[in-house]
Write a protein that holds these residues in place. Structure first.
Motif: not given
Lengths: 291, 291, 291, 291
Positions: C119, C133, C156, C158, C164, C167-168, C171-172, C175, D190, D195, D199-204
Motif C-alpha cells: 500500500f 503485506l 504485515w 499474513l 492471503s 486477497a488482503v 480487499a484493501g 475499500m 478476505a 484471512v 487481520q484485514l481490518l487491523e491492517i487497514m
C-alpha cells in the motif's frame, strides 16, 4: 344502483364513460370540473363535491395518488359521510400503507372496501378492456361485478384482503419497469457492437419476449419515441417508490427496484421526467456515451 | 456438402441429428465419444479428432464455452488444418473476445467465419425449431442456409460482422436472466402480502407478459420446480459474465447485470448452482426470510 | 545477496532505489530500458533480460499487471531458468488466479514464492515508507526482511499462503474505491442542498473519517483536481475487477464492487479514464446534473 | 437564559446534563417522565408539557425522529405557543422535508430556527464532546454558542440555511453506513481466502483507514460483537432512508445508499434489526455461506 365516481383523469374518464354507456346513473366529481363535460354529454350527472358523490350505493375512486386520495376521500369528510352498506371500489394505484389505512377505516364504519387496481393505459380504459385485480369482501365484489365487466375484459380475484390486490398491482408495475430497464441496458450493449436496438428488440420481441410489454415499449425504445408520454416517467418513479415502500414494510429487499429508482431519478435530473417512462432506456445509452 | 460437427452435448446432439435426418453427410466429434452413438445409428459418421472433423466444406462447432472452444478448435491445430474456402459456423454462446479473435484468425487464413448462436433449449434443438442469429459473410450464410433451415425455425440475419450475432445472443440471455430476477423479486414482494407467487405470475403471464420466457420460467418459480435443470444456474452465471465482459469492452455499464452476477453468485454459495437457473428466484425469497 | 528486480515503473523505481541505497547489488530489468538510467547512476546494474535478472538469490517483481507478469516471468522462460532455492518476492497487485498459479509453479520447481503487495503511491515508495503485506514461507520472509525494511515502514505478516496477501491487498483497494464512491455520492447529495463538497469533506475528514484515504482523496474531490493522476482511473477499474474475480472464485457477492465497476466504466465512457481515480466522484455529480 | 429541552433519550440526557452542569436553568420534558429523574437531581427543572418547555428563550429539541418531532412540536401546539424571538435549536437527525417545513413555520412566526444535528454516540454526548453542525441565522447561532460549547467539542458552521446542516448530517451518516458495508464485503472476501476479518481490518485500520469509524466499527465486525447495540440497525435503516429521500428531493441518485437499504432490510428480515448496525457486515458473510 346509484354510482359515485371520483377522479376523471385519462383513466377515470374512460372508465366512467363505459359505466354511463352501460346504462348506469353515474354521479361524477373531479377536482377540475372541465373533465366532466364530455361525460355529462353522455348522460353522466355532476356531483357538487366529494360528499355528494359519496351519496351512492357504490363509489368508485380513481384519483391520481395517495395525496389526492387522502385529500378527496378523507380530508373532505366524504368517507365519513358515507352511509353503512356503501361499497367503495378503489381503482387507483395507491401505497400499501394507504390501502391498509383505508381498509381499516371502512371496517370501522361498516363500509365495504374493495381494492381494484387495473392494468392498461388510457386507450385500454376507453375500450373497456382493462385487466382488473379485485380484493375485498366476496359479496361486495359479486355485487359490483357487472360494473367491473363494463370497465374490464377480465377481473382477477385476489381474495378478501384489499392489500393483496394492491401488492399485485405494485409488483406488476415493478415488473414492467424492470422490463424497460433490461431492454435499455441490452440495447446499449448491442449498440456498443454496432447493432441497432431496433434489431435486437424486434428479434427478442418476436420470439422469447413476444408479449405486449416488450413489443410496445420495445418499439418506443427502438424509435426513441418518448413523446407524447402515455405514462410519464415521474409517475414511473412514483410507482417504483410504491414497490420499495411496500417491500420495506415487509422486509423484502428489491435490488432491481433500487436500480430502477436511481436510474429514473437520473432520468429526471437529465430532463426526461415528463417524457414516457420508456425514456428510462436513455440512461444506459447516455452512461455509455452513446446517447 | 461434407459437414464436420464438433460438440455433441444436449444442444449439439439435437442439431446434428436434424442435419443427418436432412440427408447430410455429417462427420461427428465429441470429447466424450459416447455421445456419438445415437447419431451414428441415424447415419452419422465418426471423426477421429477435431482435425478430421475440419476436413470438410462446412464445420459447425457447438462446444460448451470459451475454454472448450479454444482447446478443440485452436490448441488441437484443427483450425490451422482447415483448407481455404471452408465455412465455419460457430453456434455456441461465446465471449465477444473469443468471437473477435476467431473472426480475425479466419480472416487471416481465408476461411469464412459465421457466428450463429441460437435461442432455444434442448427440446427445441431436437425439434429443429431454434431461433438462429447469423452474422458473417453474406455468400457463406446463403450457402449454409439449407443447414440452418434444418436446425431452426427462423434465421435472423445480423450483417457481416460476427460480433453482432454474439452481442445479440449475449444481450438476449441477459434479458432472460433479468426477467427471472424481476419475477423472483416480485414474487417475494407479493408473498410478503400473502399472495402466492403462482397467482401473481399467472396474472402477469396471461396479460402483459404473455410470452414464453415469463410463462415457462414463471411456472418453474411458482412451483419451485428447479430440478431437473433445463439450464444450470452456473451456466447462467457464466452467461451474465459474458454480458458484463462484453459491456466492459465497450464501456457499457450494466447495473442489472451486476445485480444478477451478485445474486447468482449468492445462489451458488447457497447450494443452488446445479439447479435450473430459475432458482435465482429463491435468492429474493431467502433474503426476505420467506424461503 | 544478489538481487534481481523486474519492473521499474513509478513504484518499482522508488523501491529499487532504496535497495541500491541500502548497499545491495541490484540487477535491474525493465521493458523500456530508459527507466534504468537514474538507477544505474545510483549504482544499480543492468540485466540483459528477465532470465539474467533471475540469475540471483532474490528476485523482486513489480510488473504492471497479470499480462505483463505472465509475459515477463513465464513466457520469457525466466522462472523456468531459476535455480532451486531462489526467493521470489512478487510485489505487484495481481489476480488471485495468477498468484495461485505462480505459487504452484514455484512449489513444483522448489523455489520460494512470497506474495508481498504494497500500500502506498509512488511518493511513499520513494520514501521507503510502504506498508507491505507478506505471505509465503516463513524462513524466506525472514531472509528478505532486511530488504522489506528498506522499502517499507512496516511489514504485515499474513502467514505462509501467498493468496492471503493477495486477497488482503485486493480487499484493501476495494475499500479505497468504496471510500471514493461514498465521498462522491455524499458530495453530490450535499451539493444538491447548496453545500460545497469541500465543506462536507473537511468536516468528515477532520472528525470521524480522519484518515489518509479520506483526507487525501477528499481534497482531490473537493478541488476537482483529477490531473495529474497519481493513480489512473482505468487502473482502479482493473483493481475492482480483481476484487470481483476474487469474490467470484470463492462465491462471495460484492454489491459495492459491482456498483464501483459500473460507475468506473461510466467514468471511462465519459472520458475520465486517464484521470486520477478520484474522478469517480464526478459520476455522481454528472448523474444528478450538477457536474 | 431560560432553556427548554425536549427529548431525553440517550443523547438528549447527556446533552441536557452538560447544560445543567454549566449553570443553566433547563426546563426538561420527555415523553416518558422517568428519564427526568437523574437530571432533576443535577438541578434541572421539570416542564409539565411541550408548551411549558417552549416558554423559554432557547428551546432545544432532540426527539427520536420525524414522527416524534412532529407530534411533540407541532401537534401539541408547542411551536404555535412560542413567543417571537425564541431560538429553537433542532439537534436531532431529521428528514430534509421536515427541516424545510420547520424552517418555514418558524419564519412565519418570527422565531429563529437553527438546525444543529450532531455526530457522536451517547458516551460522546455525556462527555460534552459532540461535533455539532449548525445552520441558521448567524446572530441566533452566536447567541447560543455558549450552549453549543457545553455540549460539543466543536461547532461546524454551515451558513444560514438550516437545510445545509441537515444535509451534511444525513450525508455523513450515509458515509458511515458505506464504511461498514465496505468493511463487511471486504471481510467476506478476505475470509474466502482464509484471512480472518480481524487481520484485514487491523491492517487497514492502522494505515490508510486509521480513523475512528474504521477502528471502532472494525473492532465490532472483527469480533462479531453486535450486542449491546450502541446504534440499532433499524435506526441505521431509517437514516439511510433519510439519505435516499433527501437525494430523491434533489434528483441525486445514490447507488451505494440503495445497496445499503436493501442490505439493511435483509439484516432486519434475518433478525438483526435490534443489534448494532455494524451487524450489516453479517449480510455479506451470510450471502457467501460463511456466517
Amino acid at each position: 344502483m346509484k354510482i359515485g365516481f371520483l377522479g376523471l383523469g385519462g383513466m377515470g374518464a374512460g372508465m366512467a364513460a363505459n359505466l354511463i354507456r352501460g346504462g348506469h346513473q353515474v354521479h361524477l366529481w373531479n377536482r377540475s370540473p372541465a373533465a366532466l363535460e364530455p361525460l355529462l354529454a353522455l348522460g353522466g350527472l355532476a356531483a357538487a363535491d366529494p360528499v355528494a358523490a359519496f351519496d351512492a350505493d357504490v363509489v368508485i375512486s380513481m384519483l391520481a395518488d395517495d395525496t389526492a386520495t387522502r385529500a378527496v376521500l378523507l380530508d373532505s369528510g366524504a368517507l365519513d359521510s358515507a352511509r353503512p352498506g356503501l361499497i367503495h371500489l378503489s381503482m387507483a394505484t395507491l401505497s400499501v400503507a394507504l390501502i391498509g389505512e383505508l381498509a381499516e377505516r371502512h371496517r370501522q364504519r361498516d363500509l365495504a372496501f374493495i381494492a381494484a387496481p387495473v392494468f392498461g393505459r388510457t386507450d385500454v380504459a376507453e375500450a373497456g378492456k382493462l385487466n382488473i385485480l379485485a380484493a375485498g369482501p366476496a359479496e361486495a365484489i359479486a355485487e359490483v361485478q357487472p360494473l367491473l365487466d363494463l370497465m374490464g375484459q377480465k377481473t382477477w380475484p385476489l381474495g378478501d384482503e384489499p392489500l393483496s390486490a394492491a401488492a399485485v398491482k405494485i409488483a406488476g408495475n415493478f415488473m414492467i419497469a424492470s422490463a424497460i430497464e433490461a431492454m435499455g441496458e441490452a440495447s446499449a450493449l448491442a449498440k456498443g457492437f454496432g447493432v441497432e436496438p431496433a434489431q435486437l428488440l424486434e428479434i427478442m420481441g418476436s420470439t422469447l419476449f413476444n408479449a405486449p410489454v416488450y413489443r410496445n415499449y420495445g418499439a418506443l425504445i427502438a424509435e426513441q419515441r418518448y413523446e407524447p408520454a402515455a405514462f410519464r416517467l415521474v409517475l414511473g418513479l412514483k410507482d417504483v417508490g410504491l414497490a420499495l415502500a411496500a417491500g420495506q414494510s415487509r422486509h423484502v429487499p428489491l435490488p432491481f427496484a433500487s436500480v430502477l429508482r436511481d436510474n429514473l431519478l437520473e432520468a429526471v435530473a437529465q430532463g426526461d421526467g415528463e417524457r414516457d417512462w420508456a425514456a428510462l432506456a436513455q440512461v444506459a445509452m447516455r452512461r455509455s456515451g452513446q446517447a
